[in-house]
Design a protein around this motif. Structure first.
Motif, PDB file in Angstrom:
ATOM      1  N   PHE A  41       0.842  -1.189   0.000  1.00  0.00           N
ATOM      2  CA  PHE A  41       0.000   0.000   0.000  1.00  0.00           C
ATOM      3  C   PHE A  41       0.880   1.243   0.000  1.00  0.00           C
ATOM      4  N   ALA A  42       0.625   2.137  -0.945  1.00  0.00           N
ATOM      5  CA  ALA A  42       1.454   3.341  -1.091  1.00  0.00           C
ATOM      6  C   ALA A  42       1.283   4.304   0.075  1.00  0.00           C
ATOM      7  N   GLY A  43       0.067   4.362   0.637  1.00  0.00           N
ATOM      8  CA  GLY A  43      -0.159   5.298   1.734  1.00  0.00           C
ATOM      9  C   GLY A  43      -1.329   4.886   2.597  1.00  0.00           C
ATOM     10  N   SER A  44      -1.068   4.640   3.882  1.00  0.00           N
ATOM     11  CA  SER A  44      -2.106   4.249   4.838  1.00  0.00           C
ATOM     12  C   SER A  44      -2.328   5.398   5.810  1.00  0.00           C
ATOM     13  N   TYR A  45      -3.561   5.910   5.843  1.00  0.00           N
ATOM     14  CA  TYR A  45      -3.915   7.069   6.673  1.00  0.00           C
ATOM     15  C   TYR A  45      -4.728   6.601   7.874  1.00  0.00           C
ATOM     16  N   PHE A  46      -4.277   6.965   9.071  1.00  0.00           N
ATOM     17  CA  PHE A  46      -4.965   6.565  10.294  1.00  0.00           C
ATOM     18  C   PHE A  46      -5.471   7.796  11.033  1.00  0.00           C
TER      19      PHE A  46
ATOM     20  N   PRO B 164      -4.365  15.524  12.953  1.00  0.00           N
ATOM     21  CA  PRO B 164      -5.487  14.585  13.115  1.00  0.00           C
ATOM     22  C   PRO B 164      -5.227  13.215  12.509  1.00  0.00           C
ATOM     23  N   PHE B 165      -4.243  13.110  11.605  1.00  0.00           N
ATOM     24  CA  PHE B 165      -3.991  11.841  10.919  1.00  0.00           C
ATOM     25  C   PHE B 165      -2.514  11.491  10.954  1.00  0.00           C
ATOM     26  N   LEU B 166      -2.265  10.196  10.885  1.00  0.00           N
ATOM     27  CA  LEU B 166      -0.928   9.634  10.786  1.00  0.00           C
ATOM     28  C   LEU B 166      -0.832   8.934   9.435  1.00  0.00           C
ATOM     29  N   LEU B 167       0.271   9.124   8.719  1.00  0.00           N
ATOM     30  CA  LEU B 167       0.440   8.534   7.395  1.00  0.00           C
ATOM     31  C   LEU B 167       1.692   7.669   7.354  1.00  0.00           C
TER      32      LEU B 167
ATOM     33  N   VAL C   7     -12.568  -1.467  11.618  1.00  0.00           N
ATOM     34  CA  VAL C   7     -12.635  -0.010  11.746  1.00  0.00           C
ATOM     35  C   VAL C   7     -11.533   0.681  10.951  1.00  0.00           C
ATOM     36  N   LEU C   8     -10.542  -0.084  10.472  1.00  0.00           N
ATOM     37  CA  LEU C   8      -9.452   0.477   9.681  1.00  0.00           C
ATOM     38  C   LEU C   8      -9.524   0.037   8.216  1.00  0.00           C
ATOM     39  N   ASP C   9     -10.652  -0.526   7.803  1.00  0.00           N
ATOM     40  CA  ASP C   9     -10.763  -1.072   6.444  1.00  0.00           C
ATOM     41  C   ASP C   9     -10.340  -0.058   5.371  1.00  0.00           C
ATOM     42  N   TYR C  10     -10.797   1.183   5.503  1.00  0.00           N
ATOM     43  CA  TYR C  10     -10.450   2.207   4.511  1.00  0.00           C
ATOM     44  C   TYR C  10      -9.021   2.707   4.684  1.00  0.00           C
ATOM     45  N   SER C  11      -8.490   2.613   5.900  1.00  0.00           N
ATOM     46  CA  SER C  11      -7.210   3.247   6.201  1.00  0.00           C
ATOM     47  C   SER C  11      -6.050   2.637   5.427  1.00  0.00           C
ATOM     48  N   TRP C  12      -6.018   1.285   5.347  1.00  0.00           N
ATOM     49  CA  TRP C  12      -4.853   0.618   4.759  1.00  0.00           C
ATOM     50  C   TRP C  12      -4.570   1.074   3.332  1.00  0.00           C
ATOM     51  N   PRO C  13      -5.527   0.984   2.407  1.00  0.00           N
ATOM     52  CA  PRO C  13      -5.231   1.336   1.020  1.00  0.00           C
ATOM     53  C   PRO C  13      -5.792   2.697   0.603  1.00  0.00           C
ATOM     54  N   MET C  14      -5.857   3.670   1.532  1.00  0.00           N
ATOM     55  CA  MET C  14      -6.519   4.930   1.210  1.00  0.00           C
ATOM     56  C   MET C  14      -5.923   5.599  -0.019  1.00  0.00           C
ATOM     57  N   ARG C  15      -4.599   5.626  -0.131  1.00  0.00           N
ATOM     58  CA  ARG C  15      -4.025   6.291  -1.302  1.00  0.00           C
ATOM     59  C   ARG C  15      -4.401   5.546  -2.580  1.00  0.00           C
ATOM     60  N   GLU C  16      -4.416   4.215  -2.540  1.00  0.00           N
ATOM     61  CA  GLU C  16      -4.847   3.448  -3.712  1.00  0.00           C
ATOM     62  C   GLU C  16      -6.296   3.769  -4.065  1.00  0.00           C
ATOM     63  N   LEU C  17      -7.161   3.849  -3.059  1.00  0.00           N
ATOM     64  CA  LEU C  17      -8.569   4.148  -3.321  1.00  0.00           C
ATOM     65  C   LEU C  17      -8.726   5.524  -3.956  1.00  0.00           C
ATOM     66  N   LEU C  18      -7.994   6.509  -3.449  1.00  0.00           N
ATOM     67  CA  LEU C  18      -8.054   7.847  -4.033  1.00  0.00           C
ATOM     68  C   LEU C  18      -7.605   7.829  -5.491  1.00  0.00           C
TER      69      LEU C  18
END
Length: 536
Positions: free
Chosen positions: A435-440, A460-463, A514-525
């Protein structure tokens, strides 16, 4: 006075007193049977003779229209779809009294709604003419009517066996009372995000992230979005009411509830404001405890009706022919799966406008080894970066904490597989699923979901970039899931900030849900942007 007349008048007065006393305890919405509704191209007539007609808290209360005014809302999400609200200001109202008691209200105006008559335990009658917002190009059945007096709603639902003449008239009689008033989606505060509202929670919050680099140095990644974007995203948030009470969460504007909805909204949807206009309606979601209730289907249907109202009103009032991303999480995916099944999957026209559906953490079903079928008949799982009209779905668990029992396959036909679409591996993707970027998101309003150590970050976020990877694998019940692993490169000094021992991340309950979106957020974007650009 004739004794029968005396008895009738005494009974009417007693009804007024009882309604008044009861409503001062709790002026709940009134769900009323309708006697008659007539809509023509320039007229509206509404009548109810339901004995349950009341005055809410009565004279001097928050439900007194002579003090606080009122409104009439006429709504249909069928046919042409219309949602017209007519303000009924306090200056047009007067009290109707008998023997010193207020027994009803009367409204007069030269506007679109000419008259309203309300008598406790007796009658509601509305007359309107000219300047009306409904259209009759196709059958609007059913039509819902909400008469608001001060703070109380009197709700009716007309339909069933109406008569309809195209572009002329709609008539319905003897309609039973609805089971609930519709959510007032004509009000801005019933939306978390929508262009033009204040606050617009998808734009008004800081999404800045602290980037932790492999050598443990940090930088800050700013984020900027905009309200005007070339396509839309329609988002439905997950379960945030974790209470043990069975039913639906009714007060969606309660500040404590809104704060809970912001946890997923900001971690999952808001970051897409760099590419799409975001629409995120409230809905009367079911509580967590309701999932195990034998009456769960009833409460889920009520929640779904709010989502359906929001979707159809969005299409009518705001979409303007734009392409759209459908996205949600958990309970939001249950709502959106049904919406896709009933509204979009069967419709070639709507399918042609669907960029992608992000159905994350809700367990979409597909036949084993297939990419279409099961939950949807025409919408396949995505298999390439530029494929459109497809579905990205997965449920994440830690690679060394696989699902226990049926934790990965709840509400899925056991004969089907659970869809797993790895956002990092479409069309080959990353060779190792990195994953290129995981946002928490850090420090959520729901303490149970505070599952990431901030490491001293003040944003507010950790990357974490290029630190995690995912693979679609099978669990012990032969159902697929996205296995998440920390896979730092040699020399990477970072440690995993995720608190896997948290009860919220238990593989017997929700896994890394609860972190389903967090792991691949950059890919999803990136995928959403690429698919939007590829739309025909």
């Amino acid at each position: 006075m004739h004794i029968d007349t005396f008895h009738r008048r005494t009974a009417a007065l007693l009804t007024v007193v009882l309604f008044s006393l009861a409503s001062r305890v709790l002026a709940a919405d009134a769900l009323l049977a309708g006697s008659r509704l007539t809509l023509t191209t320039d007229r509206v007539r509404i009548t109810s003779t339901d004995p349950a007609i009341g005055l809410g808290g009565g004279a001097g209360s928050a439900d007194d229209p002579t003090l606080h005014g009122g409104s009439l809302r006429v709504l249909s999400i069928a046919g042409d779809v219309f949602d017209s609200t007519y303000e009924l200001p306090a200056s047009g109202w007067r009290a109707v009294r008998r023997r010193g008691l207020v027994i009803g209200w009367t409204y007069r105006s030269t506007g679109s709604i000419r008259s309203v008559r309300v008598r406790a335990g007796n009658t509601i009658r509305v007359r309107g003419r000219g300047g009306l917002g409904h259209t009759l190009g196709t059958n609007p059945d059913p039509v819902r009517v909400i008469l608001t007096l001060g703070a109380q709603q009197q709700c009716l639902r007309f339909g069933g066996t109406p008569s309809f003449t195209t572009n002329r008239s709609y008539h319905a009689t003897d309609s039973t009372a609805p089971d609930v008033c519709p959510l007032p989606l004509d009000r801005d505060d019933r939306w978390l995000c929508r262009p033009g509202i204040t606050p617009n929670h998808c734009l008004d919050h800081d999404l800045t992230a602290t980037v932790v680099h492999p050598d443990l140095s940090t930088t800050v990644e700013p984020h900027a979005g905009a309200e005007d974007q070339p396509f839309d995203c329609f988002y439905v948030y997950p379960t945030v009411d974790l209470s043990a009470a069975v039913g639906n969460h009714e007060n969606v504007t309660d500040p404590a509830y809104v704060a809970l909805t912001l946890d997923p909204l900001l971690s999952q949807a808001a970051r897409f404001n760099g590419t799409c206009r975001l629409f995120a309606p409230h809905y009367r979601q079911t509580t967590f405890a309701t999932l195990q209730s034998p009456n769960a289907a009833f409460y889920q249907d009520l929640a779904y009706r709010d989502v359906l109202d929001a979707w159809r009103l969005y299409l009518k009032q705001y979409n303007g022919g734009r392409n759209v991303v459908i996205m949600g999480h958990s309970q939001g995916v249950f709502m959106l799966t049904r919406l896709l099944q009933e509204e979009i999957d069967p419709s070639p026209a709507l399918r042609s406008k669907l960029i992608v559906a992000l159905l994350v953490g809700g367990n979409v079903g597909v036949p084993q080894g297939e990419i279409v079928g099961g939950s949807f008949q025409h919408l396949p799982l995505c298999t390439s970066v530029d494929e459109t009209g497809c579905v990205i779905a997965y449920h994440s668990f830690a690679a060394d904490m696989p699902p226990v029992g049926t934790a990965n396959a709840f509400f899925v036909d056991p004969a089907l597989d659970v869809a797993c679409t790895n956002p990092a591996a479409l069309g080959g993707g990353s060779a190792d699923g990195a994953f290129a970027g995981s946002y928490f998101g850090l420090h959520p309003s729901q303490p149970l979901f505070d599952v990431v150590a901030d490491g001293g970050a003040t944003t507010p976020f950790l990357l974490y970039e290029n630190f995690y990877s995912g693979r679609c694998v099978k669990d012990a019940t032969n159902h697929s899931y996205l296995a998440i692993d920390a896979t730092p490169a040699p020399g990477d000094l970072r440690t995993d900030p995720v608190l896997y021992a948290s009860p919220a991340l238990s593989p017997a309950l929700l896994g890394l849900h609860v972190l389903d979106y967090s792991w691949p957020m950059r890919e999803l974007l990136d995928l959403v942007a690429a698919k939007a650009a590829a739309m025909p």
